[in-house]
Write a protein that holds these residues in place. Structure first.
Motif, short mmCIF file in Angstrom:
data_model
loop_
_atom_site.label_atom_id
_atom_site.label_comp_id
_atom_site.label_asym_id
_atom_site.label_seq_id
_atom_site.Cartn_x
_atom_site.Cartn_y
_atom_site.Cartn_z
N ALA A 280 39.76 37.27 -21.10
CA ALA A 280 38.38 37.64 -20.89
C ALA A 280 38.31 35.90 -20.72
O ALA A 280 37.42 36.20 -19.17
CB ALA A 280 37.25 38.58 -21.63
N ALA A 281 38.70 35.20 -21.45
CA ALA A 281 38.18 33.51 -21.57
C ALA A 281 38.78 33.38 -20.31
O ALA A 281 38.52 32.74 -19.49
CB ALA A 281 38.10 32.81 -22.15
N LYS A 282 40.38 33.57 -19.93
CA LYS A 282 40.83 33.14 -18.88
C LYS A 282 40.39 33.83 -17.93
O LYS A 282 40.47 33.22 -16.72
CB LYS A 282 42.54 33.96 -18.80
CG LYS A 282 43.72 32.73 -20.01
CD LYS A 282 45.28 33.21 -20.60
CE LYS A 282 45.09 33.42 -18.55
NZ LYS A 282 46.63 33.88 -18.68
N GLN A 283 40.11 34.62 -17.85
CA GLN A 283 39.32 35.48 -16.46
C GLN A 283 38.49 34.58 -16.12
O GLN A 283 38.05 35.05 -14.81
CB GLN A 283 39.12 36.33 -17.00
CG GLN A 283 38.99 37.88 -15.44
CD GLN A 283 40.11 37.97 -14.23
OE1 GLN A 283 41.01 38.11 -14.22
NE2 GLN A 283 39.04 37.12 -12.94
N MET A 284 37.23 33.96 -16.96
CA MET A 284 36.59 33.75 -16.36
C MET A 284 36.68 32.37 -16.12
O MET A 284 35.96 31.80 -14.81
CB MET A 284 35.20 33.33 -17.97
CG MET A 284 34.20 32.25 -17.07
SD MET A 284 32.78 32.23 -18.84
CE MET A 284 32.75 33.78 -18.97
N VAL A 285 37.68 31.57 -16.37
CA VAL A 285 37.83 30.49 -15.88
C VAL A 285 38.45 31.05 -14.28
O VAL A 285 38.50 30.19 -13.50
CB VAL A 285 39.20 29.91 -16.76
CG1 VAL A 285 39.91 28.89 -16.08
CG2 VAL A 285 38.83 29.70 -17.79
N SER A 286 39.75 31.54 -14.22
CA SER A 286 39.90 32.16 -12.68
C SER A 286 38.79 32.44 -12.13
O SER A 286 38.74 32.22 -11.08
CB SER A 286 40.69 33.29 -12.58
OG SER A 286 41.46 33.66 -11.49
N ASP A 287 37.98 33.08 -13.15
CA ASP A 287 36.75 33.63 -11.53
C ASP A 287 35.90 32.18 -11.28
O ASP A 287 35.27 31.84 -9.71
CB ASP A 287 35.64 34.68 -12.41
CG ASP A 287 36.55 36.30 -12.53
OD1 ASP A 287 36.64 36.18 -11.78
OD2 ASP A 287 35.86 36.82 -13.10
N VAL A 288 36.25 31.35 -11.75
CA VAL A 288 34.96 30.37 -11.41
C VAL A 288 35.82 29.68 -10.90
O VAL A 288 35.17 28.09 -9.76
CB VAL A 288 34.77 29.73 -13.08
CG1 VAL A 288 34.67 27.94 -12.56
CG2 VAL A 288 34.27 29.71 -14.15
N MET A 289 37.84 29.08 -10.44
CA MET A 289 37.88 28.05 -9.96
C MET A 289 38.11 29.37 -8.86
O MET A 289 38.05 28.99 -7.49
CB MET A 289 39.23 28.28 -10.78
CG MET A 289 39.28 27.55 -11.61
SD MET A 289 38.81 25.92 -11.67
CE MET A 289 39.12 24.96 -10.87
N ASP A 290 38.53 30.47 -8.61
CA ASP A 290 37.99 31.54 -7.51
C ASP A 290 36.80 30.39 -6.10
O ASP A 290 36.67 30.73 -5.30
CB ASP A 290 38.47 32.88 -7.71
CG ASP A 290 39.68 32.88 -8.16
OD1 ASP A 290 41.00 32.10 -8.37
OD2 ASP A 290 40.07 33.61 -8.37
N PHE A 291 35.65 31.04 -7.57
CA PHE A 291 34.41 30.82 -7.09
C PHE A 291 34.08 28.95 -6.21
O PHE A 291 33.82 29.40 -4.74
CB PHE A 291 33.25 31.49 -7.07
CG PHE A 291 32.24 31.40 -7.13
CD1 PHE A 291 31.64 32.74 -6.12
CD2 PHE A 291 31.12 31.07 -7.49
CE1 PHE A 291 30.80 33.21 -5.38
CE2 PHE A 291 29.95 31.24 -6.64
CZ PHE A 291 29.38 32.06 -6.02
N THR A 292 34.19 28.39 -7.12
CA THR A 292 33.84 27.32 -6.47
C THR A 292 34.46 26.25 -7.46
O THR A 292 34.39 24.59 -6.72
CB THR A 292 33.03 26.79 -7.47
OG1 THR A 292 32.37 26.70 -8.92
CG2 THR A 292 31.65 27.29 -7.59
N GLY A 293 36.27 25.99 -7.01
CA GLY A 293 37.08 25.65 -7.17
C GLY A 293 37.65 24.19 -6.96
O GLY A 293 37.90 23.42 -6.46
N ARG A 294 36.86 24.45 -4.96
CA ARG A 294 36.83 24.45 -3.45
C ARG A 294 36.61 22.83 -3.89
O ARG A 294 37.13 21.75 -3.04
CB ARG A 294 37.05 24.88 -2.17
CG ARG A 294 35.70 24.78 -2.43
CD ARG A 294 34.94 26.34 -1.18
NE ARG A 294 35.49 27.56 -1.35
CZ ARG A 294 35.17 28.98 -0.80
NH1 ARG A 294 34.40 28.43 0.56
NH2 ARG A 294 35.42 29.61 -1.42
N PHE A 295 35.51 22.83 -4.86
CA PHE A 295 35.21 21.33 -4.83
C PHE A 295 35.05 21.44 -5.67
O PHE A 295 34.93 18.75 -4.96
CB PHE A 295 33.48 22.37 -4.88
CG PHE A 295 32.38 23.11 -3.67
CD1 PHE A 295 31.95 22.21 -2.53
CD2 PHE A 295 33.04 24.59 -3.95
CE1 PHE A 295 31.11 23.10 -1.81
CE2 PHE A 295 31.56 25.00 -3.48
CZ PHE A 295 31.57 24.53 -2.41
#
Length: 949
Positions: A280-295
């Motif tokens: 679940a922690a890894k999925q949270m990290v993945s969601d963050v990078m998918d959402f705002t990782g481009r910045f």
């Protein structure tokens, strides 16, 4: 007249063959019942290491003290999120504005999850939606503690959400168009309104939260799920969080190139629940990078680490290793059986037998586990608790499949030999069915002949494994007996179901082989007859011609690696993180953390002192100050944190300026919710009696250096209880009278590792003696030769040390400077399994020598036994070695798939401990099969003039 033992084997064989249909049917029905009614292994499997230390050990007593004194808020492990860059150049590692967008996106998710989890916790504790009437102090503490964390976390989630969307600016519209917009802020306002309403907040603040939520999303009441229905189970162990945004403690969690968020978890670091928590922690990290990782700028990483993450990923790797092991084990056994027999039914019979045994073993073990750990079960009053662990399955599989296949191979080999003899005598008719009396008689004679060899070889392993039951460490004293139970079931299957099934099938089982004495090379290799097996006949001849030379030279050669193994037998590591490959997410997160922070600061050692009587607050603070001052004089201690100085910012007894910002910050921090819950006991029994100090040491918490420092801490604290100062401390410090009869305990990673090392080393010494004694007794009872039994034990001990020495050397070479030692469980499991399993082939050989010696001279008996059993024992050894080597499949199987063009989607890391153990066990079996049993044991028999000694 037959002896009683021979009569029993004849009776058993006659019963099995006569009632073959009912024997086969009974096992199939029993296996089906286990499949249907027994709980799944995964449902009863436990894990953890520190939870199974003996209850009297200091770290365990300290852990119970924390549970009692800090009810509902005691942290047992951590999940650490690390946001940062790996560059060593300060100019390149600084976090930028774009990186801050990523950090804000992460924080809003983190705090909203934490709030949801704590509301769920309050719900589980029985907090009603609306409190009417008076409530007890216990209810108030239990309910309002989680709700206070929840409201505080929602405050921060909403604040961070506002900052995030301000930072995104016009990009928010782009997010909506791409379907990436998340209405988290609306849900956070709604959740906060609900939480405030339950704790009796001002009505206007509650109404304002609901109003804002509906402005942001008018359809929210019909869309949002109640918190208890949200998919949050993986986050349930979360208790509280500390992160870089906190105005008081955030500075300690921030550098120019990295930021930390630390989740306090109530689960033990190796709890099975940490698998879901880690994912679940890894999925949270993945969601963050998918959402705002481009910045974020190039090189920015957001990683998951901490003890809970390392424990969870370790268990995940163990599950993957089990999956690989089971698949490769079956494939290897299938391939070896096909090469040995080249007869479809002879390949299927062992596989069916072991499948029945495996289903039965898993069902019986999981059923016993459920019954003996159930307080309402009568079994809890009859036998000790039977517990299984995630890694127990891999040992059950490899030992059961390996040894069980060996049992089947040995029986089928004797049946082939017996059927061949029957055909030579002209009394067999292959055109007849399984009801042919000669076929039934061949099966009966074969089973009677090998019965005691099979039982003897099986019992050496079963009794040896059962000796783990005397261990003090919980994972040892249950794992060994559980594997023994599985192997005992496998033995029963192979001496009943397998012969019954072969009798039922009939001579067609050998199809398409002709089973001739003479013929082509293939038939000769299969027949195991000395006339058709020149290789083993030649070996047997040389063994009886030059026995002394071969024995002395053989022992000398084996003693070289054995001496190395004896010298480096303690080259083990208890570092859980080092058991994962460098590609593991938690390892990568740990490396990133260590680039910017001191690992000792994140995982301190906690000192707990319980005074015999309560003291006034002012005196308590003075005792804490004196203790901190003294501890800072101990070499290796970097800092000491207490409730009166949570960050350890001030020197002991230093004058504090009234106008200093540090002074006011410390004063505010002493009333901070996290500090209050962490340092001050919530239970009245311990209030004004319990002192808690966090001691930061200058060493890796898993290292021997850290252990040495902790030993000095313990000695120092004992010295403060007495006026007599130990000579090891150069500075004399006054004793503290209130501590004279105080309880002193050290808890944390390093103290737990120290206790684990102490108990496992003690267990290892005791179990080694017990296993050797038990196996020796079984050998004497089976072969009735004391001198020969002694040599068999000595030979397998030399094999163990030689295997250990080669294993250490190989992994030292493979890992180079990164080698920290073999996994701490390897020496004991290698010893027990190798000493027990390693006697199988010796028993097969020696019992055959004794059988042949009844009608031949000892020299001829030795030659005939070696030549007739050489092929089948070698096949058995290859099967067993293959099953053990299958534990290393995680290393070579994915690359093999890639080589043949099959893409493996698994990103589960390698678990080094299982790979090391699989390599060592496979190597040990090969040494025993091709060296000890082939050269040393026959040479010893030849030197001593037969098996009469």
């Amino acid at each position: 007249m037959l002896s009683k033992s021979t009569a029993f084997s004849e009776t058993w064989a006659s019963f099995v063959i006569k009632h073959r249909f009912w024997v086969v049917a009974a096992w199939i029905v029993a296996a089906a019942m286990c499949l249907i009614f027994a709980p799944r292994f995964s449902e009863v499997a436990l894990d953890g290491d520190f939870d199974y230390l003996p209850p009297g050990m200091s770290s365990v007593v300290g852990g119970r003290l924390l549970d009692d004194a800090f009810v509902g808020v005691r942290s047992r492990s951590q999940i650490v999120f690390v946001l940062g860059k790996r560059s060593r150049l300060e100019s390149d590692s600084k976090l930028t504005r774009g990186d801050s967008i990523v950090s804000l996106d992460f924080l809003r998710r983190l705090h909203h999850r934490l709030a949801e989890v704590n509301i769920r916790r309050a719900n589980r504790l029985g907090m009603p939606e609306k409190i009417d009437g008076e409530i007890s102090d216990y209810q108030r503490e239990a309910w309002y503690g989680p709700m206070e964390i929840a409201v505080d976390s929602l405050d921060r989630a909403i604040m961070v959400d506002e900052k995030l969307y301000d930072a995104l600016g016009d990009n928010v519209a782009d997010f909506k168009e791409q379907g990436l917009y998340e209405p988290r802020m609306a849900i956070a306002y709604w959740d906060r309104g609900k939480a405030r309403e339950r704790i009796g907040a001002k009505p206007e603040s509650v109404e304002q939260d609901f109003e804002v939520a509906l402005i942001l999303n008018p359809e929210l009441p019909t869309q949002v799920l109640p918190i208890d229905e949200r998919p949050l189970e993986a986050f349930d162990p979360w208790l509280d969080a500390m992160d870089w945004s906190d105005s008081l403690i955030g500075s300690n969690l921030t550098t120019t190139g990295a930021r930390l968020a630390i989740i306090q978890s109530e689960s033990e670091l190796a709890s099975t629940g940490n698998i879901a928590a880690f994912e679940a922690a890894k999925q949270m990290v993945s969601d963050v990078m998918d959402f705002t990782g481009r910045f974020g700028e190039a090189g920015l990483e957001l990683r998951v680490s901490g003890s809970a993450a390392i424990g969870g990923e370790t268990l995940l790797a163990a599950k993957e290793a089990i999956r690989y092991t089971e698949l490769i084990t079956v494939a290897m056994i299938l391939a070896i059986l096909a090469i040995v027999y080249r007869a479809p039914l002879l390949v299927l019979v062992p596989l069916i037998s072991i499948a029945i045994a495996a289903v039965m073993a898993m069902g019986v073990i999981s059923g016993l586990t459920m019954l003996t750990t159930n307080d309402a079960s009568w079994l809890t009053r009859t036998i000790p608790d039977i517990r299984v662990f995630t890694t127990s399955r891999i040992f059950i599989v490899v030992v059961l499949f390996g040894a069980g296949t060996d049992f089947c191979l040995f029986y089928i080999s004797r049946l082939r030999e017996q059927w061949q003899t029957t055909k030579e005598e002209g009394s067999a008719d292959e055109s007849k069915t399984q009801h042919d009396p000669t076929w039934m008689n061949a099966n009966r004679q074969s089973l009677a002949s090998v019965f005691y060899a099979l039982v003897g070889s099986g019992m050496t392993t079963i009794v040896g494994l059962a000796m783990l039951g005397i261990a003090d460490f919980g994972k040892f004293n249950t794992t060994g007996p559980v594997i023994a139970i599985g192997l005992f079931i496998g033995l029963l299957v192979c001496i009943s179901f397998t012969p019954a099934l072969l009798t039922f099938i009939g001579p067609v089982a050998f199809w398409p082989g002709k089973n001739r004495i003479s013929g082509n090379a293939t038939d000769q290799a299969i027949s195991n007859d000395p006339k058709a097996n020149p290789i083993w006949s030649a070996i047997a001849l040389q063994l009886t011609r030059y026995p002394k030379t071969l024995l002395v030279a053989g022992l000398a050669i084996l003693c070289i690696p054995a001496a190395y193994g004896f010298r480096h037998g303690d080259a083990v590591t208890y570092d859980l993180a080092s058991g994962l490959s460098a590609s593991a997410e938690s390892r990568r997160g740990l490396d990133l953390l260590q680039d910017h922070f001191d690992i000792g600061d994140i995982t301190p050692t906690t000192a707990l002192l319980v005074l015999p009587q309560p003291v006034e607050t002012s005196r308590m603070e003075q005792i804490l100050t004196d203790l901190r001052a003294g501890l800072l004089t101990v070499e290796g201690i970097e800092n000491v944190r207490t409730g009166i100085d949570p960050l350890g910012s001030f020197k002991p007894n230093a004058r504090q300026s009234l106008f200093s910002s540090k002074t006011w910050k410390r004063k505010i921090m002493r009333d901070h919710r996290i500090v209050r819950d962490y340092y001050y006991a919530s239970e009245p029994e311990y209030q004004d009696r319990l002192l808690r100090l966090d001691i930061v040491v200058d060493a890796d918490p898993f290292s021997t250096k850290a252990a040495s420092i902790v030993e000095n801490i313990s000695a120092h604290l004992e010295s403060r209880q007495s006026e007599i100062q130990p000579t090891s401390f150069s500075n004399s410090l006054p004793s503290i009278p209130e501590l004279a009869d105080a309880q002193v305990h050290l808890v944390g990673t390093t103290p737990s590792i120290m206790d684990l090392r102490q108990v496992t080393m003690s267990d290892t010494r005791r179990i080694r003696i017990a296993v050797v004694a038990a196996v020796f007794i079984v050998l004497v009872l089976i072969i009735r030769r004391v001198a020969l039994s002694t040599f068999l034990i000595l030979s397998v001990l030399i094999t163990y040390f030689a295997t250990l020495g080669i294993t250490v050397a190989v992994f030292q070479w493979v890992d180079g400077s990164a080698f920290r030692g073999l996994d701490w469980k390897l020496p004991l499991f290698l010893f027990v399994i190798l000493v027990a399993v390693g006697q199988d082939y010796n028993v097969y050989l020696v019992t055959r020598i004794m059988e042949e010696q009844n009608r031949l001279g000892w020299r001829s008996a030795l030659r005939r036994a070696v030549s007739r059993t050489g092929g089948i024992i070698t096949a058995c050894g290859l099967v067993m070695a293959a099953t053990f080597f299958s534990m290393t499949a995680a290393v070579w199987f994915p690359p093999l798939l890639s080589f043949v063009g099959v893409t493996s989607h698994s990103d589960v890391p390698l678990l080094r401990g299982i790979v090391e153990l699989g390599f060592a066990l496979g190597l040990g079996v090969l040494i025993d099969t091709f060296y000890v049993r082939t050269i040393l044991v026959p040479s010893f028999v030849a030197v001593t003039g037969g098996a009469k000694n």
